[in-house]
Design an enzyme around this catalytic site. Structure first.
Site, short mmCIF file in Angstrom:
data_model
loop_
_atom_site.label_atom_id
_atom_site.label_comp_id
_atom_site.label_asym_id
_atom_site.label_seq_id
_atom_site.Cartn_x
_atom_site.Cartn_y
_atom_site.Cartn_z
CG HIS A 164 35.37 44.58 46.34
ND1 HIS A 164 36.20 45.53 45.79
CD2 HIS A 164 34.72 44.01 45.30
CE1 HIS A 164 36.06 45.55 44.48
NE2 HIS A 164 35.16 44.63 44.15
C1 BDR Z 1 31.27 46.40 46.81
O1 BDR Z 1 30.09 46.41 46.01
C2 BDR Z 1 29.48 45.16 46.01
O2 BDR Z 1 29.11 44.80 44.71
C3 BDR Z 1 30.44 44.19 46.64
O3 BDR Z 1 29.77 43.21 47.38
C4 BDR Z 1 31.27 45.07 47.54
O4 BDR Z 1 30.68 45.22 48.81
C5 BDR Z 1 32.46 46.63 45.92
O5 BDR Z 1 32.34 47.86 45.27
#
Ligand code: BDR
Ligand code: CA
Length: 347
Positions: free
Chosen positions: A272
């Protein structure tokens, strides 16, 4: 295929939202000649770790600081991880400052079931010679915004608590923020709840402050970050680099492949946070569309949802303009190459 299940169509439910068209990007993009001054606000975090590596490696980015926020793990772990990751990447001169332990209101939400208790799975990183800056995250960001010769881009890739506090404590500095390119939210379904993506769910009030701030925003939400996926071959490519950074990246990916794989039935990792950084280094990697994004701060089942309106006639009726560009498409194969290439440049 189980009996009684049709073989028609794709395995995924078709999105039911209006498909807003791609538009030219509003986020600035760095070049090797004129790197983009960038602050990353982060909760490292497996995918945060890869995003920070990407920022250090790309010549189009001038990484001014990494600030931390409680999110994936306890903020103290996140700060240690940030310091040690930068040390691993040969960038221990980049200042690190610790920020908020948790949300402005309500309970602290963690994602340790994905990232592990420490935030970086089972990986152990070598200690860094650097220590966190004493002034803390919000004051460090404020000082950089005040002193840097040009407006600075911020990439928040964790809950938005620090950025909301910055905007509330130093409203006069909002015009020193060139752009906020954040990872968070979703026009479609969430991941932490059906409605909400983790970073927004972890502090919806903070996210609402950021989206209503008037600062130009690009939102890299799950709509695009769930396309930014690595599979097992990427792990082998990282391991094959034979470097310390490549080896650690492979360990982090390995841990994530298994954890996220439990959700999907096959090993995969959505990277992400690296999408937000990649968008600032590469002009044509991610397609974006215009949305009016409002954050649900209610206490029902939609808490933390980013309600995104991509339909101009509907926005007109409400009297609202788009307040964000939202990532809608990314070339997955190219994204993997960008990440592996970045790690090939790190120690
Ligand atoms: C986001 O949530 C976190 O767990 C990850 O690092 C990312 O920033 C994805 O939903
Ligand atoms: Ca994160």
């Amino acid at each position: 295929m189980p009996a009684g299940v049709s073989t028609i169509g794709s395995a995924l439910a078709a999105p039911t939202f209006f498909p807003a068209p791609a538009v030219p990007r509003s986020a600035p993009v760095g070049t090797a000649e004129k790197p983009l001054p960038l602050i990353i606000d982060s909760d490292p975090g497996l995918d945060d770790a890869l995003a920070i590596g990407l920022a250090v490696a790309r010549p189009e980015i001038d990484l001014l600081a990494v600030t931390t926020v409680g999110g994936n793990a306890d903020v103290r772990h996140c700060t240690t991880n940030a310091l040690r990751l930068l040390h691993l990447y040969g960038a221990s001169d980049v200042p690190v400052a610790e920020g908020s332990a948790g949300a402005l209101f309500g309970a602290i939400v963690r994602a340790t079931e994905i990232h592990g208790e420490s935030g970086i799975g089972n990986t152990t990183l070598q200690p860094s010679p650097s220590t966190p800056r004493p002034e803390g995250a919000v004051d460090l960001i404020a000082a950089i915004l005040r002193e840097h010769p040009e407006p600075v881009v911020i990439a928040p890739i964790g809950p938005l608590t620090n950025i909301a506090l910055l905007l509330r404590l130093h409203p006069e500095l909002s015009n020193r923020i060139a752009h906020i390119c954040l990872m968070g939210g979703s026009i479609g379904e969430g991941n932490t709840t059906v409605s909400a993506e983790f970073n927004v769910y972890a502090d919806p009030e903070a996210a609402a402050i950021v989206f209503e701030s008037g600062v130009p925003i690009t939102m890299m939400g799950l709509d695009v970050t769930h396309q930014a996926v690595l599979y097992t071959p990427a792990l082998e490519r990282l391991r094959g680099l034979g470097t310390a950074s490549g080896g650690i990246a492979a360990e982090l990916v390995d841990f994530a492949l298994a954890r996220e794989g439990q959700w999907y039935g096959t090993p995969r990792m959505s990277v992400h946070d690296a999408v937000a950084v990649a968008h600032l280094a590469i002009g044509d990697l991610v397609d974006v569309a215009e949305y009016d994004v409002q954050v649900d701060t209610g206490h029902g089942p939609a808490r933390g949802r980013t309600v995104g309106d991509g339909l101009p006639v509907r926005r007109q009726r409400k009297g609202r303009e788009p307040n964000a560009q939202v990532g809608i498409r990314i070339d997955r194969d190219r994204f993997e190459d960008v990440l592996v290439d970045a790690y090939a440049r790190l120690p």
